[in-house]
Design a protein around this motif. Structure first.
Motif, PDB file in Angstrom:
ATOM      1  N   MET A   1       0.776  -1.093  -0.064  1.00 41.79           N
ATOM      2  CA  MET A   1       0.150   0.023  -0.064  1.00 41.79           C
ATOM      3  C   MET A   1       0.889   1.163  -0.038  1.00 41.79           C
ATOM      4  SD  MET A   1      -2.636   1.593   2.904  1.00 41.79           S
ATOM      5  CE  MET A   1      -3.927   0.118   2.681  1.00 41.79           C
ATOM      6  N   ALA A   2       0.587   2.211  -0.831  1.00 38.38           N
ATOM      7  CA  ALA A   2       1.493   3.681  -0.746  1.00 38.38           C
ATOM      8  C   ALA A   2       0.900   4.339   0.272  1.00 38.38           C
ATOM      9  CB  ALA A   2       1.004   4.257  -2.215  1.00 38.38           C
ATOM     10  N   TYR A   3       1.634   5.506   0.383  1.00 39.69           N
ATOM     11  CA  TYR A   3       1.088   6.191   1.513  1.00 39.69           C
ATOM     12  C   TYR A   3       1.146   7.813   1.014  1.00 39.69           C
ATOM     13  CZ  TYR A   3       6.159   7.136   1.917  1.00 39.69           C
ATOM     14  OH  TYR A   3       7.516   7.716   1.792  1.00 39.69           O
ATOM     15  N   ASP A   4       0.498   8.475   1.537  1.00 41.52           N
ATOM     16  CA  ASP A   4       0.356   9.856   1.210  1.00 41.52           C
ATOM     17  C   ASP A   4       1.461  10.798   1.847  1.00 41.52           C
ATOM     18  OD1 ASP A   4      -0.630  12.681   1.428  1.00 41.52           O
ATOM     19  OD2 ASP A   4      -2.563  12.187   1.873  1.00 41.52           O
ATOM     20  N   GLU A   5       2.276  11.195   0.774  1.00 42.57           N
ATOM     21  CA  GLU A   5       3.547  11.964   1.008  1.00 42.57           C
ATOM     22  C   GLU A   5       3.238  13.140   1.671  1.00 42.57           C
ATOM     23  OE1 GLU A   5       6.462  11.095   0.459  1.00 42.57           O
ATOM     24  OE2 GLU A   5       6.468   9.587  -1.018  1.00 42.57           O
ATOM     25  N   GLU A   6       2.066  13.823   1.440  1.00 43.85           N
ATOM     26  CA  GLU A   6       1.804  15.056   2.256  1.00 43.85           C
ATOM     27  C   GLU A   6       1.262  15.002   3.582  1.00 43.85           C
ATOM     28  OE1 GLU A   6      -2.008  18.251   1.815  1.00 43.85           O
ATOM     29  OE2 GLU A   6      -1.066  17.864   0.062  1.00 43.85           O
ATOM     30  N   LYS A  23      10.470   2.165   6.385  1.00 46.57           N
ATOM     31  CA  LYS A  23       9.327   1.481   5.462  1.00 46.57           C
ATOM     32  C   LYS A  23       9.028   0.411   6.395  1.00 46.57           C
ATOM     33  CE  LYS A  23      10.008   3.513   1.275  1.00 46.57           C
ATOM     34  NZ  LYS A  23       9.562   3.829  -0.167  1.00 46.57           N
ATOM     35  N   MET A  24       7.542   0.389   6.699  1.00 46.74           N
ATOM     36  CA  MET A  24       7.063  -0.584   7.477  1.00 46.74           C
ATOM     37  C   MET A  24       5.459  -0.784   7.457  1.00 46.74           C
ATOM     38  SD  MET A  24       7.108  -0.933  11.681  1.00 46.74           S
ATOM     39  CE  MET A  24       9.145  -0.575  11.603  1.00 46.74           C
ATOM     40  N   PHE A  25       4.940  -1.776   7.568  1.00 47.99           N
ATOM     41  CA  PHE A  25       3.501  -2.020   7.253  1.00 47.99           C
ATOM     42  C   PHE A  25       2.924  -1.466   5.963  1.00 47.99           C
ATOM     43  CE2 PHE A  25       3.688  -1.861  12.002  1.00 47.99           C
ATOM     44  CZ  PHE A  25       3.537  -3.170  12.323  1.00 47.99           C
ATOM     45  N   GLY A  26       3.616  -1.541   5.080  1.00 52.59           N
ATOM     46  CA  GLY A  26       3.392  -0.991   3.491  1.00 52.59           C
ATOM     47  C   GLY A  26       3.297   0.687   3.759  1.00 52.59           C
ATOM     48  N   GLY A  27       3.972   1.235   4.810  1.00 52.20           N
ATOM     49  CA  GLY A  27       3.979   2.682   4.784  1.00 52.20           C
ATOM     50  C   GLY A  27       5.249   3.273   5.347  1.00 52.20           C
ATOM     51  N   VAL A  40       2.543   6.379   8.525  1.00 53.96           N
ATOM     52  CA  VAL A  40       1.566   6.854   7.419  1.00 53.96           C
ATOM     53  C   VAL A  40       1.465   5.798   6.456  1.00 53.96           C
ATOM     54  CG1 VAL A  40       1.193   8.656   5.607  1.00 53.96           C
ATOM     55  CG2 VAL A  40       2.538   9.151   7.675  1.00 53.96           C
ATOM     56  N   SER A  41      -0.017   5.393   6.300  1.00 56.22           N
ATOM     57  CA  SER A  41      -0.280   4.065   5.661  1.00 56.22           C
ATOM     58  C   SER A  41      -1.555   4.525   4.623  1.00 56.22           C
ATOM     59  CB  SER A  41      -0.475   2.937   6.431  1.00 56.22           C
ATOM     60  OG  SER A  41      -0.985   1.956   5.639  1.00 56.22           O
TER      61      SER A  41
END
Length: 108
Positions: A1-6, A23-27, A40-41
């Motif tokens: 899962m990508a995360y919100d850069e903002e 990077k952990m838990f897909g975030g 952040v995820s």
């Protein structure tokens, strides 16, 4: 899962300067005092919390990894951290909790 850069940039403003990120838990996790303070995820946060019931009452969801419930962790959906004040209300206590724990010893 990508995360919100903002959202990650907004969290960066709330954690101590120089906080390691990994990077952990897909975030993207923010490690305070060797402990994950938040991650952040997607468009929200993953947080370790000491009072899961309180976090659920505030709108968080029980964190799941696949079918497994992660005890002591919650997911905070993006709409609950849309304002800077709302984000700080989740991140600042998580940072304080991580700072209060003794640092983990390095694994050999």
């Amino acid at each position: 899962m990508a995360y919100d850069e903002e959202l990650a940039a907004r969290v960066r403003d709330l954690v101590p300067p120089g906080t390691p990120e990994m990077k952990m838990f897909g975030g993207l996790a923010f490690m305070v005092n060797t402990h994950m303070a938040t991650s952040v995820s997607g468009d929200g946060l993953l947080l370790p919390v000491s009072d899961v019931e309180d976090a659920l009452a505030r709108g968080a969801e029980q964190m799941r990894m696949g079918e497994r419930m992660m005890k002591g962790f919650v997911r905070v959906p993006g709409p609950l951290v849309a304002s800077d004040e709302a984000l700080a209300a989740w991140v600042e206590p998580a940072v304080a909790e991580a700072q209060a724990k003794p640092p983990k010893t390095a694994k050999k």
